[in-house]
Write a protein that holds these residues in place. Structure first.
Motif, PDB file in Angstrom:
ATOM      1  N   GLU A  30       0.849  -1.181   0.000  1.00  6.40           N
ATOM      2  CA  GLU A  30       0.000   0.000   0.000  1.00  6.40           C
ATOM      3  C   GLU A  30       0.892   1.240   0.000  1.00  6.40           C
ATOM      4  O   GLU A  30       1.431   1.618   1.040  1.00  6.40           O
ATOM      5  CB  GLU A  30      -0.897  -0.001   1.240  1.00  6.40           C
ATOM      6  CG  GLU A  30      -1.831   1.173   1.304  1.00  6.40           C
ATOM      7  CD  GLU A  30      -2.683   1.171   2.560  1.00  6.40           C
ATOM      8  OE1 GLU A  30      -3.106   2.273   2.958  1.00  6.40           O
ATOM      9  OE2 GLU A  30      -2.906   0.096   3.149  1.00  6.40           O
ATOM     10  N   PRO A  31       1.045   1.892  -1.162  1.00  2.16           N
ATOM     11  CA  PRO A  31       1.868   3.098  -1.188  1.00  2.16           C
ATOM     12  C   PRO A  31       1.123   4.286  -0.597  1.00  2.16           C
ATOM     13  O   PRO A  31      -0.079   4.435  -0.780  1.00  2.16           O
ATOM     14  CB  PRO A  31       2.149   3.313  -2.680  1.00  2.16           C
ATOM     15  CG  PRO A  31       1.053   2.606  -3.390  1.00  2.16           C
ATOM     16  CD  PRO A  31       0.582   1.491  -2.491  1.00  2.16           C
ATOM     17  N   VAL A  32       1.866   5.106   0.139  1.00  2.00           N
ATOM     18  CA  VAL A  32       1.350   6.357   0.689  1.00  2.00           C
ATOM     19  C   VAL A  32       2.291   7.434   0.159  1.00  2.00           C
ATOM     20  O   VAL A  32       3.504   7.250   0.144  1.00  2.00           O
ATOM     21  CB  VAL A  32       1.358   6.327   2.234  1.00  2.00           C
ATOM     22  CG1 VAL A  32       0.838   7.627   2.799  1.00  2.00           C
ATOM     23  CG2 VAL A  32       0.561   5.136   2.754  1.00  2.00           C
ATOM     24  N   ARG A  33       1.727   8.571  -0.286  1.00  2.00           N
ATOM     25  CA  ARG A  33       2.545   9.586  -0.944  1.00  2.00           C
ATOM     26  C   ARG A  33       2.677  10.846  -0.108  1.00  2.00           C
ATOM     27  O   ARG A  33       1.746  11.259   0.578  1.00  2.00           O
ATOM     28  CB  ARG A  33       1.921   9.969  -2.291  1.00  2.00           C
ATOM     29  CG  ARG A  33       1.756   8.843  -3.284  1.00  2.00           C
ATOM     30  CD  ARG A  33       3.051   8.422  -3.921  1.00  2.00           C
ATOM     31  NE  ARG A  33       3.669   9.447  -4.716  1.00  2.00           N
ATOM     32  CZ  ARG A  33       3.408   9.694  -5.985  1.00  2.00           C
ATOM     33  NH1 ARG A  33       2.521   8.986  -6.625  1.00  2.00           N
ATOM     34  NH2 ARG A  33       4.040  10.654  -6.622  1.00  2.00           N
ATOM     35  N   ALA A  34       3.854  11.458  -0.217  1.00  2.00           N
ATOM     36  CA  ALA A  34       4.103  12.801   0.302  1.00  2.00           C
ATOM     37  C   ALA A  34       5.054  13.468  -0.685  1.00  2.00           C
ATOM     38  O   ALA A  34       5.986  12.828  -1.176  1.00  2.00           O
ATOM     39  CB  ALA A  34       4.707  12.757   1.696  1.00  2.00           C
ATOM     40  N   TYR A  35       4.815  14.746  -0.967  1.00  5.97           N
ATOM     41  CA  TYR A  35       5.573  15.448  -1.993  1.00  5.97           C
ATOM     42  C   TYR A  35       6.589  16.436  -1.422  1.00  5.97           C
ATOM     43  O   TYR A  35       7.303  17.091  -2.181  1.00  5.97           O
ATOM     44  CB  TYR A  35       4.607  16.149  -2.948  1.00  5.97           C
ATOM     45  CG  TYR A  35       3.703  15.154  -3.642  1.00  5.97           C
ATOM     46  CD1 TYR A  35       4.082  14.557  -4.836  1.00  5.97           C
ATOM     47  CD2 TYR A  35       2.480  14.772  -3.079  1.00  5.97           C
ATOM     48  CE1 TYR A  35       3.277  13.624  -5.464  1.00  5.97           C
ATOM     49  CE2 TYR A  35       1.664  13.841  -3.707  1.00  5.97           C
ATOM     50  CZ  TYR A  35       2.067  13.268  -4.895  1.00  5.97           C
ATOM     51  OH  TYR A  35       1.264  12.326  -5.508  1.00  5.97           O
ATOM     52  N   SER A  36       6.645  16.538  -0.107  1.00  4.35           N
ATOM     53  CA  SER A  36       7.627  17.411   0.545  1.00  4.35           C
ATOM     54  C   SER A  36       7.938  16.825   1.917  1.00  4.35           C
ATOM     55  O   SER A  36       7.206  15.963   2.421  1.00  4.35           O
ATOM     56  CB  SER A  36       7.073  18.828   0.712  1.00  4.35           C
ATOM     57  OG  SER A  36       6.040  18.847   1.682  1.00  4.35           O
ATOM     58  N   GLY A  37       9.012  17.319   2.514  1.00  6.22           N
ATOM     59  CA  GLY A  37       9.354  16.860   3.857  1.00  6.22           C
ATOM     60  C   GLY A  37       8.298  17.248   4.875  1.00  6.22           C
ATOM     61  O   GLY A  37       7.959  16.471   5.774  1.00  6.22           O
ATOM     62  N   THR A  38       7.742  18.427   4.722  1.00  2.00           N
ATOM     63  CA  THR A  38       6.696  18.896   5.640  1.00  2.00           C
ATOM     64  C   THR A  38       5.452  18.024   5.526  1.00  2.00           C
ATOM     65  O   THR A  38       4.865  17.627   6.539  1.00  2.00           O
ATOM     66  CB  THR A  38       6.344  20.372   5.332  1.00  2.00           C
ATOM     67  OG1 THR A  38       7.550  21.135   5.348  1.00  2.00           O
ATOM     68  CG2 THR A  38       5.371  20.920   6.344  1.00  2.00           C
ATOM     69  N   GLU A  39       5.061  17.710   4.297  1.00  2.00           N
ATOM     70  CA  GLU A  39       3.904  16.829   4.090  1.00  2.00           C
ATOM     71  C   GLU A  39       4.175  15.439   4.675  1.00  2.00           C
ATOM     72  O   GLU A  39       3.292  14.812   5.254  1.00  2.00           O
ATOM     73  CB  GLU A  39       3.564  16.729   2.602  1.00  2.00           C
ATOM     74  CG  GLU A  39       2.302  15.933   2.335  1.00  2.00           C
ATOM     75  CD  GLU A  39       1.946  15.839   0.860  1.00  2.00           C
ATOM     76  OE1 GLU A  39       0.901  15.237   0.571  1.00  2.00           O
ATOM     77  OE2 GLU A  39       2.702  16.350  -0.006  1.00  2.00           O
ATOM     78  N   ALA A  40       5.410  14.960   4.547  1.00  2.00           N
ATOM     79  CA  ALA A  40       5.767  13.652   5.111  1.00  2.00           C
ATOM     80  C   ALA A  40       5.569  13.648   6.625  1.00  2.00           C
ATOM     81  O   ALA A  40       5.062  12.667   7.192  1.00  2.00           O
ATOM     82  CB  ALA A  40       7.203  13.290   4.757  1.00  2.00           C
TER      83      ALA A  40
END
Length: 158
Positions: A30-40
């Motif tokens: 199950e992939p989970v996405r974040a596009y920046s360190g803050t979002e992560a």
């Protein structure tokens, strides 16, 4: 493979993230996405993934800053930074592994499997291999049973 093994992909490159997410989904993760360190960081407040794939060159909070805030989750750095100093720094700061871009998906999937195995989570490949081996053993037992019912051991050895 149950889809409860979550892999957090932290990468601002949409193409690479989509490609990796598709490959992970195909493997049953199950992939989970974040596009920046803050979002992560926001994702990590609500989800504990089994493995994190972390790019270093991110907008806002970069990968080097983010890795110091990640605890008890294996992090595989996936970066275009190819210098030995970058690799050594990230590994000594807590990365479990480091792979450079461009990369082969098979290699990345193998590295994920290793981290899941080390963390005590069995990945898809290990589970499938065990199932295949069990099926081979069952098939051999069936063949032996057929041989036993159709001929004597002496006839079989001729």
């Amino acid at each position: 493979m149950s889809a409860n093994i979550k892999i957090l992909i932290v990468d601002d490159d949409v193409y690479i993230g989509d490609m990796v997410a598709a490959a992970l989904t195909k493997q049953g993760y199950e992939p989970v996405r974040a596009y920046s360190g803050t979002e992560a960081l926001l994702v990590l407040e609500s989800t504990k993934p089994d493995v994190i794939l972390l790019d270093l060159m991110l907008p806002g909070l970069n990968g080097e800053e983010l890795i110091n805030r990640i605890k008890d989750i294996p992090v595989i750095v996936v970066s275009a930074k190819v210098g030995i100093d970058d690799k050594v720094t990230m590994l000594t700061q807590g990365a479990a592994d480091y792979i450079t871009k461009p990369f082969e998906l098979r290699e990345l999937l193998a590295r994920i499997e290793v981290q899941l195995r080390l963390a005590g989570r069995q990945g898809k490949a290990a589970g499938e291999n065990a199932a295949k081996e069990i099926m081979k053993i069952i098939e051999m037992i069936r063949m032996l049973e057929i041989i036993e019912t159709t001929c004597s051991p002496a006839e079989f050895l001729r």
